[in-house]
Design an enzyme around this catalytic site. Structure first.
Site, PDB file in Angstrom:
ATOM      1  N   ASP A  85       8.973   4.169  -5.983  1.00  0.00           N
ATOM      2  CA  ASP A  85       9.734   3.232  -6.354  1.00  0.00           C
ATOM      3  C   ASP A  85      11.206   4.110  -6.996  1.00  0.00           C
ATOM      4  O   ASP A  85      11.943   3.656  -7.669  1.00  0.00           O
ATOM      5  CB  ASP A  85       9.855   2.270  -7.567  1.00  0.00           C
ATOM      6  CG  ASP A  85       8.610   0.574  -6.959  1.00  0.00           C
ATOM      7  OD1 ASP A  85       8.782   0.792  -6.087  1.00  0.00           O
ATOM      8  OD2 ASP A  85       8.353   0.594  -7.081  1.00  0.00           O
ATOM      9  N   GLU A  89      18.125 -10.101  -0.813  1.00  0.00           N
ATOM     10  CA  GLU A  89      17.898  -8.998  -0.344  1.00  0.00           C
ATOM     11  C   GLU A  89      17.297  -9.141   0.883  1.00  0.00           C
ATOM     12  O   GLU A  89      17.622  -8.282   1.547  1.00  0.00           O
ATOM     13  CB  GLU A  89      15.537  -9.351  -0.404  1.00  0.00           C
ATOM     14  CG  GLU A  89      15.497  -8.837  -1.887  1.00  0.00           C
ATOM     15  CD  GLU A  89      13.432  -9.231  -2.003  1.00  0.00           C
ATOM     16  OE1 GLU A  89      12.898  -8.929  -1.672  1.00  0.00           O
ATOM     17  OE2 GLU A  89      13.639  -9.357  -3.657  1.00  0.00           O
ATOM     18  N   LYS A 123       0.976  -0.880  -0.137  1.00  0.00           N
ATOM     19  CA  LYS A 123       0.307  -0.097  -0.038  1.00  0.00           C
ATOM     20  C   LYS A 123       1.473   1.434  -0.099  1.00  0.00           C
ATOM     21  O   LYS A 123       2.171   0.942   0.469  1.00  0.00           O
ATOM     22  CB  LYS A 123      -1.312  -0.299   1.251  1.00  0.00           C
ATOM     23  CG  LYS A 123      -1.926  -0.622   1.226  1.00  0.00           C
ATOM     24  CD  LYS A 123      -3.415  -1.003   0.328  1.00  0.00           C
ATOM     25  CE  LYS A 123      -3.721  -2.035  -0.385  1.00  0.00           C
ATOM     26  NZ  LYS A 123      -4.553  -2.414  -1.146  1.00  0.00           N
ATOM     27  N   HIS A 154      12.465  -3.607  -3.385  1.00  0.00           N
ATOM     28  CA  HIS A 154      12.227  -3.672  -4.191  1.00  0.00           C
ATOM     29  C   HIS A 154      13.022  -4.704  -5.333  1.00  0.00           C
ATOM     30  O   HIS A 154      14.398  -4.581  -4.812  1.00  0.00           O
ATOM     31  CB  HIS A 154      11.695  -2.491  -5.404  1.00  0.00           C
ATOM     32  CG  HIS A 154      11.501  -2.244  -6.407  1.00  0.00           C
ATOM     33  ND1 HIS A 154       9.732  -2.489  -6.490  1.00  0.00           N
ATOM     34  CD2 HIS A 154      11.951  -2.692  -7.844  1.00  0.00           C
ATOM     35  CE1 HIS A 154       9.766  -2.861  -7.854  1.00  0.00           C
ATOM     36  NE2 HIS A 154      10.932  -3.329  -8.846  1.00  0.00           N
TER      37      HIS A 154
HETATM   38  C1  GAR Z   1      10.459  -9.509  -1.932  1.00  0.00           C
HETATM   39  O1  GAR Z   1      10.067  -9.881  -2.477  1.00  0.00           O
HETATM   40  C2  GAR Z   1       9.931  -7.765  -1.400  1.00  0.00           C
HETATM   41  O2  GAR Z   1      11.262  -7.159  -2.830  1.00  0.00           O
HETATM   42  C3  GAR Z   1       8.598  -6.978  -2.574  1.00  0.00           C
HETATM   43  O3  GAR Z   1       7.415  -8.300  -2.566  1.00  0.00           O
HETATM   44  C4  GAR Z   1       8.409  -9.164  -1.674  1.00  0.00           C
HETATM   45  C5  GAR Z   1       8.117 -10.025  -0.665  1.00  0.00           C
HETATM   46  O4  GAR Z   1       9.166 -10.985   0.035  1.00  0.00           O
HETATM   47  N1  GAR Z   1       8.378  -6.026  -2.462  1.00  0.00           N
HETATM   48  C6  GAR Z   1       7.580  -5.923  -3.511  1.00  0.00           C
HETATM   49  O5  GAR Z   1       7.654  -6.322  -5.345  1.00  0.00           O
HETATM   50  C7  GAR Z   1       7.064  -4.052  -3.700  1.00  0.00           C
HETATM   51  N2  GAR Z   1       7.306  -3.078  -4.462  1.00  0.00           N
HETATM   52  P1  GAR Z   1       8.225 -11.292   1.446  1.00  0.00           P
HETATM   53  O6  GAR Z   1       7.333 -11.290   2.714  1.00  0.00           O
HETATM   54  O7  GAR Z   1       8.852 -12.672   1.611  1.00  0.00           O
HETATM   55  O8  GAR Z   1       9.363 -10.518   2.726  1.00  0.00           O
END
Ligand code: GAR
Length: 199
Positions: free
Chosen positions: A151, A180, A92, A110
């Protein structure tokens, strides 16, 4: 000890990586997660927080008016007296008043090398599908500051990973996710150090 809030919408593997680093990694003795907030009451990340005895709050985005949601989010963040707001798979938009008040204190991760493959609608698997479709040779996560657009805030850390011709979007997602979990705690540490030097 700095106080972190982590905002999630789903599984929370990045949340877990942050928590783990505060317990046994580079954020040990530096920061602690004091509250986890989700717009999705069914997000597994909330369970992760509870298992760690961290305050876990679901603000049900679907069942309250947007202004009420935004106000509740603001009040909660203020009440918890946090130093940083870490978005970890939080889908969000952050309200403008929070962005203004916490300027340079809101971070997002991201799953692509911004400024490529960012913007509205670019999240999760959509990002990796676009990367494979564009026949990119590399991808990787970006941690950046959050501003009022999607972003576009300044980049704190990025890490490249290779993308191979035979990769599926899932292959790329897995390779990026490993990184990440490494760079998010590093980026938090970097911001906190800078923030300390400016005080
Ligand atoms: C992650 O890959 C994060 O980079 C992405 O959602 C995933 C959440 O994983 N975020 C986005 O795409 C934001 N634009 P997680 O809930 O296992 O941390």
């Amino acid at each position: 000890m700095k106080k972190l809030s982590v905002l999630i919408s789903g599984g929370g593997s990045n949340l877990q990586a942050i928590i783990d680093s505060t317990k046994n990694g580079i954020l040990k003795g530096v920061a602690e997660v004091v509250v986890v907030i989700s717009n999705n009451p069914f997000a597994y990340g909330l369970e992760r927080a509870k298992k760690e005895n961290i305050k876990a709050v679901a603000l049900d985005y679907k069942n309250i008016a947007k202004t009420d949601y935004d106000n509740q989010l603001y009040e909660l963040i203020k009440k918890c007296n946090v130093d940083l707001i870490c978005l970890a798979g939080y889908l969000k938009k952050i309200p403008c008043n929070i962005i203004k008040e916490y300027k340079s204190k809101i971070l997002n991760i991201h799953p692509a090398l911004l400024p490529k493959f960012g913007g509205k609608g670019m999240y999760g698997h959509y990002v990796h599908e676009a990367v494979v479709k564009a026949k990119e040779k590399k991808s990787g996560p970006t941690v950046h500051f959050v501003d009022e657009h999607y972003d576009t805030g300044s980049i704190i850390l990025q890490k490249e990973v290779p993308v191979y011709e035979i990769d599926t979007p899932d292959d790329v997602a897995k390779r990026v996710l490993v990184q990440e979990h490494i760079i998010y705690p590093q980026a938090i540490k970097k911001v906190l150090e800078k923030y300390d030097n400016n005080m």
